[in-house]
Scaffold this active site. Structure first.
Site, mmCIF file in Angstrom:
data_model
loop_
_atom_site.group_PDB
_atom_site.id
_atom_site.type_symbol
_atom_site.label_atom_id
_atom_site.label_comp_id
_atom_site.label_asym_id
_atom_site.label_seq_id
_atom_site.Cartn_x
_atom_site.Cartn_y
_atom_site.Cartn_z
ATOM 1 C CB SER A 21 -1.134 0.042 1.413
ATOM 2 O OG SER A 21 -2.078 0.945 1.213
ATOM 3 C CG ASN A 22 -0.407 4.688 -0.957
ATOM 4 O OD1 ASN A 22 -1.082 5.561 -0.382
ATOM 5 N ND2 ASN A 22 -1.113 3.988 -2.303
ATOM 6 N NE ARG A 23 6.002 7.045 4.103
ATOM 7 C CZ ARG A 23 6.348 6.635 5.617
ATOM 8 N NH1 ARG A 23 5.208 6.668 6.223
ATOM 9 N NH2 ARG A 23 7.540 5.946 5.612
#
Ligand code: CTP
Length: 209
Positions: A21-23
């Site tokens: 995923s990402n931030r």
């Protein structure tokens, strides 16, 4: 107007325990939903996995993966006048999602990924008279990349920001952005709350109708 917004990250599972995923936290997209609703628009918010409460009177659709987000956008786009693509869509997903937890003994340290579809590019043929707005979160000066994405994705407006600038980026309650238009116009919005930025973006979108 009927406004469709995507927000947050997508989550691409590797097995029932792990994901890529990402931030992204969804704060900018949720602020846009709140601002759009307050401006009298009818809002549908497609949200990746985030921990934010749904703004009042906003219809929320929860999704996890990029493929699910694309399907939800395709379902809701026909009823929308404006599409704001604020989500940080994962560009890649594991080629295989194991139905059972992977064991390190059976892994060789190499993760095979396949490309996810670009949601904006996929739905571009369905644009018609709709207004499409994108985001470009970059590290460093964002305008050149934003310019490219504005053109390649056929957008009416792109919101560019440098996620490494003080007070900007993921998880913060503030942001500073530049709006870029297809006619070459650029408008900077200095550091302020994501809700105030969202209000300015919505006011700008209203002028594009
Ligand atoms: N976007 C999308 N589908 C994707 C990736 C991005 O619709 N698979 C949208 C985002 O919601 C955003 C815009 O495209 O509005 C730009 O996203 P960004 O991640 O900055 O760009 P990418 O197209 O992924 O380009 P790059 O990897 O070269 O930065």
């Amino acid at each position: 107007m009927r406004v469709l917004i995507t927000a947050g990250p997508t989550r691409e599972p590797l097995d029932p325990v792990r994901f890529i995923s990402n931030r992204s936290t969804g704060k900018m997209g949720f602020a846009l939903a709140q601002a759009a609703e307050a401006a009298g628009h009818e809002v549908t918010l497609i949200a990746g996995p985030v921990t934010l409460p749904t703004p009042e009177r906003v219809t929320r659709v929860d999704v996890e993966t990029a493929l699910e987000m694309l399907a939800a956008v395709e379902t809701h786009l026909p009823q929308a006048d404006v599409y704001i693509s604020c989500a940080a869509v994962a560009d890649w997903r594991p080629e295989v999602c194991s139905p059972v937890k992977l064991k390190k003994a059976g892994m060789d340290g190499v993760l095979k990924l396949v490309r996810n579809p670009d949601i904006l590019k996929t739905i571009r043929p369905l644009k018609g008279n709709r207004i499409f707005v994108g985001f470009a979160a970059e590290t460093g000066t964002p305008e050149p990349e934003a310019e490219r994405k504005l053109r390649e994705k056929g957008l009416d407006l792109i919101v560019a920001n440098d996620v490494t600038a003080p007070g900007a980026g993921f998880a913060t309650d503030t942001n500073c952005v530049t709006l870029l238009f297809p006619d070459g116009r650029r408008e900077a919005i200095s550091l302020r709350s994501k809700l105030e930025i969202a209000q300015e973006i919505m006011a700008k979108i209203a002028t594009l109708r």
